[in-house]
Write an enzyme that holds these catalytic residues in place. Sequence first.
Site, PDB file in Angstrom:
ATOM      1  N   LYS A  39       0.825  -1.214   0.000  1.00  0.00           N
ATOM      2  CA  LYS A  39       0.000   0.000   0.000  1.00  0.00           C
ATOM      3  C   LYS A  39       0.859   1.264   0.000  1.00  0.00           C
ATOM      4  O   LYS A  39       0.455   2.298  -0.525  1.00  0.00           O
ATOM      5  CB  LYS A  39      -0.945   0.001   1.208  1.00  0.00           C
ATOM      6  CG  LYS A  39      -1.945  -1.151   1.212  1.00  0.00           C
ATOM      7  CD  LYS A  39      -3.039  -0.974   0.193  1.00  0.00           C
ATOM      8  CE  LYS A  39      -4.051  -2.125   0.229  1.00  0.00           C
ATOM      9  NZ  LYS A  39      -5.053  -2.041  -0.833  1.00  0.00           N
ATOM     10  N   GLU A  46     -10.012   5.550   2.991  1.00  0.00           N
ATOM     11  CA  GLU A  46     -10.807   4.432   3.501  1.00  0.00           C
ATOM     12  C   GLU A  46      -9.818   3.315   3.801  1.00  0.00           C
ATOM     13  O   GLU A  46      -8.754   3.263   3.201  1.00  0.00           O
ATOM     14  CB  GLU A  46     -11.806   3.989   2.433  1.00  0.00           C
ATOM     15  CG  GLU A  46     -11.255   3.048   1.344  1.00  0.00           C
ATOM     16  CD  GLU A  46     -10.126   3.638   0.499  1.00  0.00           C
ATOM     17  OE1 GLU A  46      -9.993   4.876   0.466  1.00  0.00           O
ATOM     18  OE2 GLU A  46      -9.366   2.860  -0.110  1.00  0.00           O
ATOM     19  N   SER A  71       1.699  -9.652  -0.778  1.00  0.00           N
ATOM     20  CA  SER A  71       1.362  -8.228  -0.685  1.00  0.00           C
ATOM     21  C   SER A  71       1.636  -7.615   0.687  1.00  0.00           C
ATOM     22  O   SER A  71       1.839  -6.410   0.790  1.00  0.00           O
ATOM     23  CB  SER A  71      -0.106  -8.027  -1.059  1.00  0.00           C
ATOM     24  OG  SER A  71      -0.935  -8.799  -0.213  1.00  0.00           O
TER      25      SER A  71
END
Lengths: 383, 273
Positions: free
Chosen positions: A91, A113, A369
């Site tokens: 991210k 969010e 990830s």
Amino acid sequence: MSALMSVPVAGRFGDFGGRFVPESLVPACGALASAFAAAWADPDFRAELDDLLAVYAGRPTPLTPARTLSADLGIELLLKREDLAHTGSHKINNVLGQALLARRMGKSRLIAETGAGQHGVATATAAALLGLEATVYMGERDIERQQLNVLRMTTLGATVVPVTTGSRTLKDATNEAMRAWVADVGDAHFLLGSVGGPHPYPWMVRELQRVIGDEARRQSPYVPDVVVACVGGGSNSAGTFAGFVDTPARLVGVEAAGGAAMTAGRPGVVHGARSMVLQDAEGQVAEAESIAAGLDYPGIGPEHAHLGAVGRAEYFTVSDTEVISAVRRLARAEGIICALESAHAVAWVLREAGTPLLPTGSRVILTLSGRGDKDMATLGAVA
Amino acid sequence: MTAKLLVPYLTAGVTENWLDYLLAVQEAGADAVEIGLPFSDPMLDGVTIQESSDRALARGATVASILRDVRGVRDRLRVPLIAFTYANLVYRPGPAVFCRELADAGIRGLIVPDLPLDEAGEVSRAAEAAGVELTLLVAPVTPDDRLAEIVSRSRGYVYAISRMGTTGERDALASSAAALTARIRTAQQRANPDGRLPVLVGFGVSGAAQVAEAGRAGDGVVVGSALMRRVLDGATPHDLGAEVASLRAALDRCDQEDSADRTAYAEVSGHRG
Ligand SMILES: Cc1ncc(COP(=O)(O)O)c(C=O)c1O
């Protein structure tokens, strides 16, 4: 293949994408698209971002051979280690890019969010680094199951706003963040965490995440047979696929069985884009249900809907049970505790190795990830 | 007389007897009624309409059941109904089917807040083919050239979003409301000095004073959350009718004060109660 993964014309990926937002947000989306196009073409902006990705976020992340699992499964498995990026997931790649862009656009606030909290933590981190304010919307249910990340966000100085509507997860947090953006569109940048949303987000976030795929392509000794990543909104997979879309590699996205927009959804419009959506016969959006908060989402980015429709990428699902055993097996075999989200990709490889979907001898690049620290309480509770 | 238009909003299906609210607001002097077809993810609605939508969905209200309800009282309806809903409910059956179903139930207009001008082509064609008026929305941030195009493509009304924000009650009417309606009027004058659609002011208008102020700014007012709050708190159809009657009176008073010094403008076309 050249039409795929390029700059979308009018925000469209085939039949999908677009900008289905209230009129109040249309000028802001337009301004963002122009600002990103200009920044992305500006060598100074690129250099600043690349520098931050290197000296702050720890890029490039390694491509680690999974030796034990490869031997056990009869395949060659390489892990792209986004779990080793600063804040613990991919991210940060997107967030640093958008936060620099927000500053360049003169914005003072970031609105985000979050589901698993990884995107919220990354946003809080970038806000602290760049001297911006951050407000993160998070479903109440996710606040309960991702406590560690809530504490990280508040420690970093962000405001975490609990969302109590609907399924109290990522879908509802996204609604709330968009409402907040409408009310403060002048000062705030909406820092969307995945490849969904109105144009330019699906394109911009994919471009900011393509560093995963581009690096892996350079690091890999060969073009793999299969590239696999988990899919929530679809950003780590889109970034990974971007590095391989022009090769013969098969592209595989793995969804949560309870959040399988590609596998069980229908075309629909949610959160600003036309894409695949879990919904009922009349168009009410369904509530997803997954052990992984980051995949507990009924939609998916529009480019995936397109890649699926034209057959360039394939999408499969794995169950919560398979995911839990995948975390444990990877941990014991390789000494890596991955996030529940990332474990979806691992679970698919564990299940399919040796089958026609993943024949013995296949060379596989799998994007891990994120790291699993945030999920220890959840895992502990399922014995 | 070109009286100001009062357009109450009701979430369809919010209670078993929601049609009684509809009929009560009609009797109390509504010129048209916006009926919200509840959607699971009402991105542009504040807490009150979110809550009423959730309540309607939890009761099992569906587009089909709501349209059936409406057909059942069709011969008692004298004012036009305008459906307010989100794009996914239009696209799931397909815009052509959806608009035909609205028309079959006698619904005259459609407002889709997450369908901006650039995405409106298909729905706009389907609405026209079905004889449904697709009303487009203008926001305070809409630039002039875009505003002119929205005004020319809107049908039935032009909807002025009074403020940057979601639906919901506020302490005061935003100053952006009057500035926006003035810009819309200018665009309308330029495009077609002989006739123009009425401009409705909506989002965050509550109470008699704000209704009067919004009425002065536009040709009419949409009041939603302030009424739905009453319904959620247990107001009867009679109570709601009384509330709407008092808004009607405030709007008519503002109109009389206003018409004394108002220069005549071209006859307003569109819906009349
Ligand atoms: C570690 C991790 N992986 C994957 C995801 C899913 O997002 P995306 O599909 O956009 O990569 C999340 C989202 O929270 C996450 O935290």
